[in-house]
Design an enzyme around this catalytic site. Structure first.
Site, PDB file in Angstrom:
ATOM      1  N   GLU A 141       2.006  10.734  32.026  1.00  0.00           N
ATOM      2  CA  GLU A 141       0.848  10.419  31.190  1.00  0.00           C
ATOM      3  C   GLU A 141       0.925   9.025  30.601  1.00  0.00           C
ATOM      4  O   GLU A 141       2.003   8.503  30.361  1.00  0.00           O
ATOM      5  CB  GLU A 141       0.817  11.325  29.969  1.00  0.00           C
ATOM      6  CG  GLU A 141       0.783  12.757  30.249  1.00  0.00           C
ATOM      7  CD  GLU A 141       0.883  13.539  28.943  1.00  0.00           C
ATOM      8  OE1 GLU A 141       0.875  14.747  29.023  1.00  0.00           O
ATOM      9  OE2 GLU A 141       0.975  12.927  27.866  1.00  0.00           O
TER      10      GLU A 141
ATOM     11  N   CYS B   1      -0.045   3.031  25.852  1.00  0.00           N
ATOM     12  CA  CYS B   1       1.227   3.725  25.691  1.00  0.00           C
ATOM     13  C   CYS B   1       1.642   4.264  27.048  1.00  0.00           C
ATOM     14  O   CYS B   1       0.900   5.034  27.667  1.00  0.00           O
ATOM     15  CB  CYS B   1       1.023   4.868  24.684  1.00  0.00           C
ATOM     16  SG  CYS B   1       2.463   5.927  24.492  1.00  0.00           S
TER      17      CYS B   1
ATOM     18  N   CYS C  29      12.537  13.928  30.522  1.00  0.00           N
ATOM     19  CA  CYS C  29      13.473  13.147  29.706  1.00  0.00           C
ATOM     20  C   CYS C  29      14.764  13.939  29.564  1.00  0.00           C
ATOM     21  O   CYS C  29      14.755  15.161  29.489  1.00  0.00           O
ATOM     22  CB  CYS C  29      12.859  12.912  28.323  1.00  0.00           C
ATOM     23  SG  CYS C  29      13.855  11.848  27.269  1.00  0.00           S
TER      24      CYS C  29
ATOM     25  N   CYS D 252      15.147  16.185  22.674  1.00  0.00           N
ATOM     26  CA  CYS D 252      14.830  16.319  21.243  1.00  0.00           C
ATOM     27  C   CYS D 252      14.093  17.647  20.997  1.00  0.00           C
ATOM     28  O   CYS D 252      13.229  18.040  21.781  1.00  0.00           O
ATOM     29  CB  CYS D 252      13.975  15.145  20.786  1.00  0.00           C
ATOM     30  SG  CYS D 252      14.777  13.569  21.075  1.00  0.00           S
TER      31      CYS D 252
ATOM     32  N   CYS E  10      10.125  17.669  20.736  1.00  0.00           N
ATOM     33  CA  CYS E  10       9.342  16.930  21.727  1.00  0.00           C
ATOM     34  C   CYS E  10       8.991  17.789  22.929  1.00  0.00           C
ATOM     35  O   CYS E  10       9.861  18.422  23.531  1.00  0.00           O
ATOM     36  CB  CYS E  10      10.124  15.698  22.181  1.00  0.00           C
ATOM     37  SG  CYS E  10       9.286  14.763  23.473  1.00  0.00           S
TER      38      CYS E  10
ATOM     39  N   GLU F 217      12.807   8.286  28.222  1.00  0.00           N
ATOM     40  CA  GLU F 217      13.596   7.385  27.375  1.00  0.00           C
ATOM     41  C   GLU F 217      13.760   6.068  28.131  1.00  0.00           C
ATOM     42  O   GLU F 217      14.525   5.997  29.099  1.00  0.00           O
ATOM     43  CB  GLU F 217      14.955   8.063  27.071  1.00  0.00           C
ATOM     44  CG  GLU F 217      16.021   7.151  26.488  1.00  0.00           C
ATOM     45  CD  GLU F 217      15.582   6.372  25.260  1.00  0.00           C
ATOM     46  OE1 GLU F 217      15.082   6.991  24.299  1.00  0.00           O
ATOM     47  OE2 GLU F 217      15.729   5.143  25.260  1.00  0.00           O
TER      48      GLU F 217
ATOM     49  N   SER G 262      10.480   1.611  22.832  1.00  0.00           N
ATOM     50  CA  SER G 262      10.883   2.606  21.840  1.00  0.00           C
ATOM     51  C   SER G 262      12.055   3.417  22.383  1.00  0.00           C
ATOM     52  O   SER G 262      12.025   3.874  23.521  1.00  0.00           O
ATOM     53  CB  SER G 262       9.710   3.530  21.545  1.00  0.00           C
ATOM     54  OG  SER G 262      10.107   4.578  20.704  1.00  0.00           O
TER      55      SER G 262
ATOM     56  N   CYS H 112       2.632  12.432  23.595  1.00  0.00           N
ATOM     57  CA  CYS H 112       2.824  12.434  25.032  1.00  0.00           C
ATOM     58  C   CYS H 112       3.542  13.691  25.491  1.00  0.00           C
ATOM     59  O   CYS H 112       4.350  14.251  24.792  1.00  0.00           O
ATOM     60  CB  CYS H 112       3.554  11.178  25.481  1.00  0.00           C
ATOM     61  SG  CYS H 112       2.382   9.993  26.131  1.00  0.00           S
TER      62      CYS H 112
END
Ligand code: SAH
Ligand code: SF4
Length: 354
Positions: free
Chosen positions: A87, A113, A120, A124, A127, A171, A202, A344
């Protein structure tokens, strides 16, 4: 092996193609005119196009779905060559404005973005991207193409300035080489010419990779997803904190080459009853002491099955007020496009469940 024409920096294309100046022309077709077929590159000799097209596709992504929010943001779901999907979001930061006489005061301001991985590894707990695990890294071309297609789809002229944030899925520092390459392609003056000043990477805080990113001297801005001020809570939210604790992150930032006019952005996801108290705000102030920083408070955006809740506005404002009273620059990020499954990972999730 590189598979897409967009995987190459201009320097790499110059080594690949003779005569060299063709690389510049191809960059312009791709990134200023947004062509999606070799046929449209009118001043490029047919033999060269045939040769290139045998080896490199120029269609790394396909738009699968677009959702538009009432605030003007648009969320894109892209399909990759291998059927995976990622995305990106086009965020409308400021609408275009006109003078009283009808002439243009300023164009609309956009931020895109983008995603750097399918899934990932960091895991987390808050997330949604983490939930489906890690599938693979994106190539530089697959990263670059997200912006190119969004600009094309919205008729955003190539010379219009826009910002890029690597805050989509994945990431970025776990895919450092391809991310760095995409940044170089974005900033090429013969292509999209998006200055590194307008690009923000980020990270969840891979300290050793922050150092490596700094060594590459790309000139990009850095954002740290901090979210917690003590290691115990941060480990709960972000298991990566066991390998790279808060101190190691702060140490890495102190050595990061930052444009003297810029600040490191600290993202702080505010979760109801977890990290929204003033004690945390106080600790945050002392952590940031001596670092040229700004803090971005983000409302946790709940999704189906999430164990956390959105914080109350009152607590959010108190937190911000405290930071500002201590001289720390602090903004609040309203999850833009809340009505279109903002954070996201959420559009992709919806598609999977439908
Ligand atoms: N992996 C990198 C970049 C992508 S995550 C990083 O973590 O920094 C992008 C941002 O989305 C992070 O700051 C993360 O905190 C935020 N995010 C993730 N889940 C969210 C949710 N449910 N609500 C609001 N923001 C969320
Ligand atoms: Fe990965 Fe960032 Fe999501 Fe953490 S917040 S799981 S690092 S994408």
């Amino acid at each position: 092996m590189r598979r897409f024409l967009q995987d190459f920096t201009k320097n790499e294309l110059e080594d690949l193609i003779k005569p060299k100046f063709r690389a510049k022309q191809i960059f312009s077709w791709l990134y200023n005119k947004y062509v999606t077929s070799y046929d449209d590159m009118r001043n490029i000799p047919k033999v060269l196009k045939e040769e290139l097209s045998k080896k490199y596709s120029i269609e790394p992504l396909r738009i699968l779905n677009v959702e538009e929010s009432i605030d003007g943001s648009k969320k894109y779901l892209f399909e990759l060559d291998d059927g995976n999907s990622v995305e990106s979001v086009l965020l409308l930061m400021k609408e275009e404005e006109f003078h009283d006489d009808g002439t243009l005061k300023h164009h609309a301001r956009y931020t895109v973005c983008i995603s750097s991985q399918v899934g990932c590894k960091i895991g987390c707990s808050f997330c949604l991207t983490a939930k489906s695990g890690f599938i693979r890294n994106l190539s530089a071309g697959e990263i670059v193409e997200q912006v190119r297609l969004i600009k094309r789809d919205n008729g955003i002229a190539s010379n219009r300035r826009l910002n890029i944030v690597y805050m989509g899925m994945g990431e970025p520092l776990d895919n450092l080489d391809e991310v760095a390459k995409s940044s170089i392609i974005f900033s090429d003056p013969d292509g999209m010419a998006i200055s590194p000043n307008r690009q923000t990477i980020s990270t969840s805080g891979l300290s050793s990779k922050i150092k490596k990113l700094g060594e590459k001297r790309l000139g990009v801005n850095l954002a740290i997803s901090l979210h917690a001020v003590d290691d115990k809570l941060r480990e709960e939210l972000m298991p990566i904190n066991r390998a790279y604790n808060i101190k190691s992150i702060i140490d890495a930032i102190r050595e990061f080459p930052i444009n003297t006019r810029k600040k490191v952005m600290f993202e702080y996801l505010v979760i109801k009853g977890v990290n929204d108290d003033l004690k945390s705000a106080k600790k945050l102030v002392s952590l940031l002491n001596g670092i040229r920083s700004k803090v971005n408070l983000i409302y946790f955006n709940p999704y189906q099955g999430s164990i956390y809740q959105r914080p109350e506005e009152k607590n959010m404002l108190n937190f911000q007020k405290y930071l500002i009273s201590k001289g720390v620059l602090c903004t609040i990020r309203e999850s833009k496009g809340l009505d279109i499954s903002a954070a996201c990972g959420q559009l992709r999730d919806k598609q999977k469940n439908s």
